[in-house]
Design a protein around this motif. Structure first.
Motif, PDB file in Angstrom:
ATOM      1  N   PHE A  65       0.811  -1.014   0.085  1.00 52.77           N
ATOM      2  CA  PHE A  65      -0.069   0.025   0.061  1.00 52.77           C
ATOM      3  C   PHE A  65       0.956   1.091  -0.071  1.00 52.77           C
ATOM      4  O   PHE A  65       2.058   1.340   0.458  1.00 52.77           O
ATOM      5  CB  PHE A  65      -1.078   0.159   1.075  1.00 52.77           C
ATOM      6  CG  PHE A  65      -0.246   0.091   2.680  1.00 52.77           C
ATOM      7  CD1 PHE A  65       0.196   1.250   2.935  1.00 52.77           C
ATOM      8  CD2 PHE A  65      -0.301  -0.905   3.388  1.00 52.77           C
ATOM      9  CE1 PHE A  65       0.840   1.280   4.186  1.00 52.77           C
ATOM     10  CE2 PHE A  65       0.629  -1.090   4.327  1.00 52.77           C
ATOM     11  CZ  PHE A  65       1.092   0.068   5.112  1.00 52.77           C
ATOM     12  N   GLU A  66       0.185   2.237  -0.564  1.00 53.64           N
ATOM     13  CA  GLU A  66       1.160   3.631  -0.515  1.00 53.64           C
ATOM     14  C   GLU A  66       0.043   4.727  -0.701  1.00 53.64           C
ATOM     15  O   GLU A  66      -0.850   4.637  -1.169  1.00 53.64           O
ATOM     16  CB  GLU A  66       2.091   3.519  -1.787  1.00 53.64           C
ATOM     17  CG  GLU A  66       2.666   4.808  -1.661  1.00 53.64           C
ATOM     18  CD  GLU A  66       3.636   4.978  -2.781  1.00 53.64           C
ATOM     19  OE1 GLU A  66       3.612   3.986  -3.853  1.00 53.64           O
ATOM     20  OE2 GLU A  66       4.583   6.043  -3.040  1.00 53.64           O
ATOM     21  N   PHE A  67       0.148   5.509   0.386  1.00 52.91           N
ATOM     22  CA  PHE A  67      -0.580   6.965   0.432  1.00 52.91           C
ATOM     23  C   PHE A  67       0.411   7.942  -0.043  1.00 52.91           C
ATOM     24  O   PHE A  67       1.399   8.384   0.851  1.00 52.91           O
ATOM     25  CB  PHE A  67      -1.239   7.175   1.756  1.00 52.91           C
ATOM     26  CG  PHE A  67      -2.046   5.872   2.473  1.00 52.91           C
ATOM     27  CD1 PHE A  67      -3.242   5.529   1.494  1.00 52.91           C
ATOM     28  CD2 PHE A  67      -1.604   5.205   3.387  1.00 52.91           C
ATOM     29  CE1 PHE A  67      -3.915   4.325   2.113  1.00 52.91           C
ATOM     30  CE2 PHE A  67      -2.214   4.015   4.022  1.00 52.91           C
ATOM     31  CZ  PHE A  67      -3.514   3.823   3.313  1.00 52.91           C
ATOM     32  N   VAL A  68       0.050   8.812  -1.015  1.00 51.43           N
ATOM     33  CA  VAL A  68       0.988   9.713  -1.584  1.00 51.43           C
ATOM     34  C   VAL A  68       0.343  11.132  -1.211  1.00 51.43           C
ATOM     35  O   VAL A  68      -0.811  11.454  -1.676  1.00 51.43           O
ATOM     36  CB  VAL A  68       1.227   9.690  -3.024  1.00 51.43           C
ATOM     37  CG1 VAL A  68       1.944  10.792  -3.589  1.00 51.43           C
ATOM     38  CG2 VAL A  68       1.848   8.233  -3.419  1.00 51.43           C
ATOM     39  N   PHE A  69       0.952  11.677  -0.470  1.00 52.72           N
ATOM     40  CA  PHE A  69       0.299  13.297  -0.242  1.00 52.72           C
ATOM     41  C   PHE A  69       1.026  14.232  -0.637  1.00 52.72           C
ATOM     42  O   PHE A  69       0.455  15.519  -0.665  1.00 52.72           O
ATOM     43  CB  PHE A  69       0.312  13.537   1.529  1.00 52.72           C
ATOM     44  CG  PHE A  69      -0.467  12.291   2.098  1.00 52.72           C
ATOM     45  CD1 PHE A  69      -1.821  12.327   2.210  1.00 52.72           C
ATOM     46  CD2 PHE A  69       0.168  11.341   2.950  1.00 52.72           C
ATOM     47  CE1 PHE A  69      -2.509  11.296   2.856  1.00 52.72           C
ATOM     48  CE2 PHE A  69      -0.433  10.572   3.445  1.00 52.72           C
ATOM     49  CZ  PHE A  69      -1.822  10.451   3.437  1.00 52.72           C
ATOM     50  N   ASN A  70       2.159  14.352  -1.346  1.00 51.09           N
ATOM     51  CA  ASN A  70       3.138  15.180  -2.046  1.00 51.09           C
ATOM     52  C   ASN A  70       3.044  16.388  -0.948  1.00 51.09           C
ATOM     53  O   ASN A  70       2.912  17.584  -1.590  1.00 51.09           O
ATOM     54  CB  ASN A  70       2.166  15.554  -3.166  1.00 51.09           C
ATOM     55  CG  ASN A  70       2.175  14.623  -4.365  1.00 51.09           C
ATOM     56  OD1 ASN A  70       3.443  13.907  -4.321  1.00 51.09           O
ATOM     57  ND2 ASN A  70       1.168  14.272  -5.073  1.00 51.09           N
ATOM     58  N   GLU A  71       3.351  16.282   0.181  1.00 51.88           N
ATOM     59  CA  GLU A  71       3.602  17.460   1.056  1.00 51.88           C
ATOM     60  C   GLU A  71       2.251  18.062   1.444  1.00 51.88           C
ATOM     61  O   GLU A  71       2.383  19.434   1.799  1.00 51.88           O
ATOM     62  CB  GLU A  71       4.653  18.229   0.647  1.00 51.88           C
ATOM     63  CG  GLU A  71       6.067  17.312   0.664  1.00 51.88           C
ATOM     64  CD  GLU A  71       7.301  18.153   0.703  1.00 51.88           C
ATOM     65  OE1 GLU A  71       7.201  19.311   0.940  1.00 51.88           O
ATOM     66  OE2 GLU A  71       8.313  17.335   0.594  1.00 51.88           O
ATOM     67  N   GLU A  72       1.113  17.650   1.240  1.00 51.49           N
ATOM     68  CA  GLU A  72      -0.093  18.399   1.465  1.00 51.49           C
ATOM     69  C   GLU A  72      -0.737  18.310   2.842  1.00 51.49           C
ATOM     70  O   GLU A  72      -1.447  19.013   3.080  1.00 51.49           O
ATOM     71  CB  GLU A  72      -0.903  17.883   0.496  1.00 51.49           C
ATOM     72  CG  GLU A  72      -0.770  18.205  -1.357  1.00 51.49           C
ATOM     73  CD  GLU A  72      -1.747  17.750  -1.972  1.00 51.49           C
ATOM     74  OE1 GLU A  72      -2.729  16.925  -1.570  1.00 51.49           O
ATOM     75  OE2 GLU A  72      -1.965  17.991  -3.323  1.00 51.49           O
ATOM     76  N   LEU A  73       0.103  17.109   3.671  1.00 54.93           N
ATOM     77  CA  LEU A  73      -0.192  17.209   5.001  1.00 54.93           C
ATOM     78  C   LEU A  73       0.644  18.135   5.736  1.00 54.93           C
ATOM     79  O   LEU A  73       1.859  17.764   5.631  1.00 54.93           O
ATOM     80  CB  LEU A  73      -0.261  15.732   5.527  1.00 54.93           C
ATOM     81  CG  LEU A  73      -1.636  14.815   4.925  1.00 54.93           C
ATOM     82  CD1 LEU A  73      -1.560  13.680   5.568  1.00 54.93           C
ATOM     83  CD2 LEU A  73      -2.883  15.505   5.135  1.00 54.93           C
ATOM     84  N   ILE A  74       0.181  19.064   6.296  1.00 53.77           N
ATOM     85  CA  ILE A  74       1.154  19.937   7.140  1.00 53.77           C
ATOM     86  C   ILE A  74       1.135  20.008   8.571  1.00 53.77           C
ATOM     87  O   ILE A  74       0.105  20.170   8.995  1.00 53.77           O
ATOM     88  CB  ILE A  74       1.283  21.667   6.630  1.00 53.77           C
ATOM     89  CG1 ILE A  74       1.274  21.298   5.028  1.00 53.77           C
ATOM     90  CG2 ILE A  74       2.082  22.384   7.219  1.00 53.77           C
ATOM     91  CD1 ILE A  74       0.997  22.676   4.156  1.00 53.77           C
ATOM     92  N   ILE A  75       2.284  19.781   9.419  1.00 59.39           N
ATOM     93  CA  ILE A  75       2.229  19.907  10.670  1.00 59.39           C
ATOM     94  C   ILE A  75       3.222  21.070  11.138  1.00 59.39           C
ATOM     95  O   ILE A  75       4.264  20.827  11.109  1.00 59.39           O
ATOM     96  CB  ILE A  75       2.913  18.363  11.298  1.00 59.39           C
ATOM     97  CG1 ILE A  75       2.233  17.173  10.577  1.00 59.39           C
ATOM     98  CG2 ILE A  75       2.612  18.388  12.804  1.00 59.39           C
ATOM     99  CD1 ILE A  75       2.511  15.867  11.312  1.00 59.39           C
TER     100      ILE A  75
END
Length: 218
Positions: A175-185
């Motif tokens: 499995f792979e979840f790609v966010f392209n740095e759209e989740l920001i902490i």
């Protein structure tokens, strides 16, 4: 008197179409650095600026990290595995999640119909840290170290119940979840985290889980 009104005509061939087969990227100077000095960017033969992915840029700058825990084994519905990445209070760094990668496998070859529930949470409840994971810089030549705390632990199955970002089912395999740095902490006065919970939906069979998370720190 005879007049000759014929005008000599010249015939010109249709100009050939441009051949781009041997064209390469050219470099141009543009302004845009933080200090206002010129920087070099690549353009193609049509003058389009080549966009560099954010993760590539951060990797070049030594700001891209990975956390890779040891495989975890789950049996039944009593516990779940939680991979938690923490941006510590007052770190001064912003985390941008690039991707989460992993896989699930049955503990026995005959268990080929097992299902794993994968849930991703914003600021999930803190989990005990007994074996912290040391983040690794994805640029071999960079001396930068991460400020993050990463951890994978077994916890009660529904220990995290709020701020659910997304959920999915995995029927064994990659499995792979790609966010392209759209989740920001962001950095904050308190710890901020992303938590990935893996729940075995079969009460009697075991599942082996592997997972890693990639993020940048700026």
């Amino acid at each position: 008197m005879d007049f000759n009104f014929e005008v000599p005509m010249s015939v010109s061939a249709t100009p050939p179409l441009p051949n781009y087969a041997n064209e390469s990227l050219s470099s141009s100077l543009v302004f845009g650095n933080d200090n206002g000095t010129p920087r070099s960017v690549d353009v193609d033969f049509q003058g389009n600026i080549v966009q560099i992915p954010a993760a590539t840029k951060h990797s070049q700058q030594g700001e891209l990290f990975s956390a890779v825990p040891i495989n975890t084994y789950l049996i039944g519905l009593e516990t779940c595995a939680v991979l938690q990445l923490i941006n510590p209070a007052n770190s001064g760094k912003t985390f941008r999640i690039e991707r989460i990668i992993g896989g699930t496998s049955p503990s026995l070859i005959t268990n080929n119909t097992l299902v794993t529930l994968i849930e991703i949470y914003k600021n999930g409840a803190p989990i005990p840290i007994s074996d912290p994971i040391t983040p690794v810089n994805r640029n071999w030549g960079s001396p930068n170290t991460s400020v993050a705390t990463a951890n994978l632990q077994l916890v009660p199955v529904f220990a995290i119940t709020s701020n659910l970002l997304q959920t999915s089912l995995n029927t064994l395999g990659y499995f792979e979840f790609v966010f392209n740095e759209e989740l920001i902490i962001p950095s904050s006065t308190s710890d901020q985290n992303i938590s990935i919970a893996f729940i075995n939906l079969n009460p009697s069979a075991g599942i082996i889980i592997t997972a890693s998370i990639v993020w940048s720190e700026t």
